[in-house]
Design a protein around this motif. Sequence first.
Motif, PDB file in Angstrom:
ATOM      1  N   SER A 208      36.144  63.607  97.120  1.00  0.00           N
ATOM      2  CA  SER A 208      35.653  62.766  98.197  1.00  0.00           C
ATOM      3  C   SER A 208      34.352  62.065  97.824  1.00  0.00           C
ATOM      4  CB  SER A 208      35.451  63.597  99.473  1.00  0.00           C
ATOM      5  OG  SER A 208      34.497  64.624  99.251  1.00  0.00           O
ATOM      6  N   GLU A 209      33.535  62.708  96.989  1.00  0.00           N
ATOM      7  CA  GLU A 209      32.252  62.105  96.601  1.00  0.00           C
ATOM      8  C   GLU A 209      32.435  60.861  95.757  1.00  0.00           C
ATOM      9  OE1 GLU A 209      31.296  64.773  92.636  1.00  0.00           O
ATOM     10  OE2 GLU A 209      30.737  65.539  94.604  1.00  0.00           O
ATOM     11  N   ASN A 214      31.891  56.689 100.295  1.00  0.00           N
ATOM     12  CA  ASN A 214      30.770  57.612 100.117  1.00  0.00           C
ATOM     13  C   ASN A 214      29.765  57.152  99.062  1.00  0.00           C
ATOM     14  OD1 ASN A 214      31.791  59.426 102.057  1.00  0.00           O
ATOM     15  ND2 ASN A 214      33.218  60.274 100.538  1.00  0.00           N
TER      16      ASN A 214
END
Length: 215
Positions: A208-209, A214
Amino acid sequence: MAEIHPSAIVYPGTVLGDGVKVLEGAVVGKQPSLSPRSTARRDPLEPAEIGDGTVVSTGAIVFAGTRIGARVIVGDQACVRERVEVGDDVVIGRGVLVENDTTIGALTKIQAEAYITAYSTLEDNVFIAPCVVTTNDDFMGRTERRHELMRGPTVRRGARVGGGAILCPGVEIGEEAFVGAGAVVTKDVEPRMLVVGNPARVLRSVSSEELLENQ
C-alpha cells in the motif's frame, strides 16, 4: 517562440508550441515510408504537433500525424511514429521506439531502449523500465487472420514494468500493478498485483505504501 537547431529538420506545416526546442539532427514531421506488406494505415497524415516547452533531443525523430503534449522530453535518438498521442509531462528516454497508433498518458516515463509496439495504450503515470519489449502479433507475420487480431498491450494507470520484461500481444496490465524485471507476461495482470517469472505469475499484492494515493 520555438528554438530549432540549424542541423534539425522541421517539415512544413508542423506546429511547434511556445518554448519548444528541436536539437541537433532531430527531425519533426517526417512522413513514413511503408513496406508494401506493412499493416500500418496509409491514409493522409495531419502535420505533427509539439506542445509548449517540449524538447525533441539530439537525433530524435517525430513523425507526421503525431501529437505530443506540453513539457515532454523526447530523448536522444528516440523515434515516435505516426498517429501517436502523447500526454503532458511524459519522458521518452534515449533510443526508445514508439510505434504507430499508440497512446501514452500524462506523466508516464519510458526509459532507455524500450520498444512500444504499434496499437499499444499506456495510461497516465505508467513507468516502463529500460529495454522493455511489447508485442502485438501472435502470428509473427504469418496468415491473414493476424490483421484482425493485432493488438498491443494495455498498461493501466500507475502500473510499473521492470527492466527487460516482455509483454505479449493484447495483455492488460492492471492499474498500479507491478511487473518484475525480466518477466514474460502472457496473460492479463490484475490491478495492484506483483508478477514475476517466465511465464509471469502472481507473487503478492503491491504494498500500500507504493500506491500513487500514498505518495
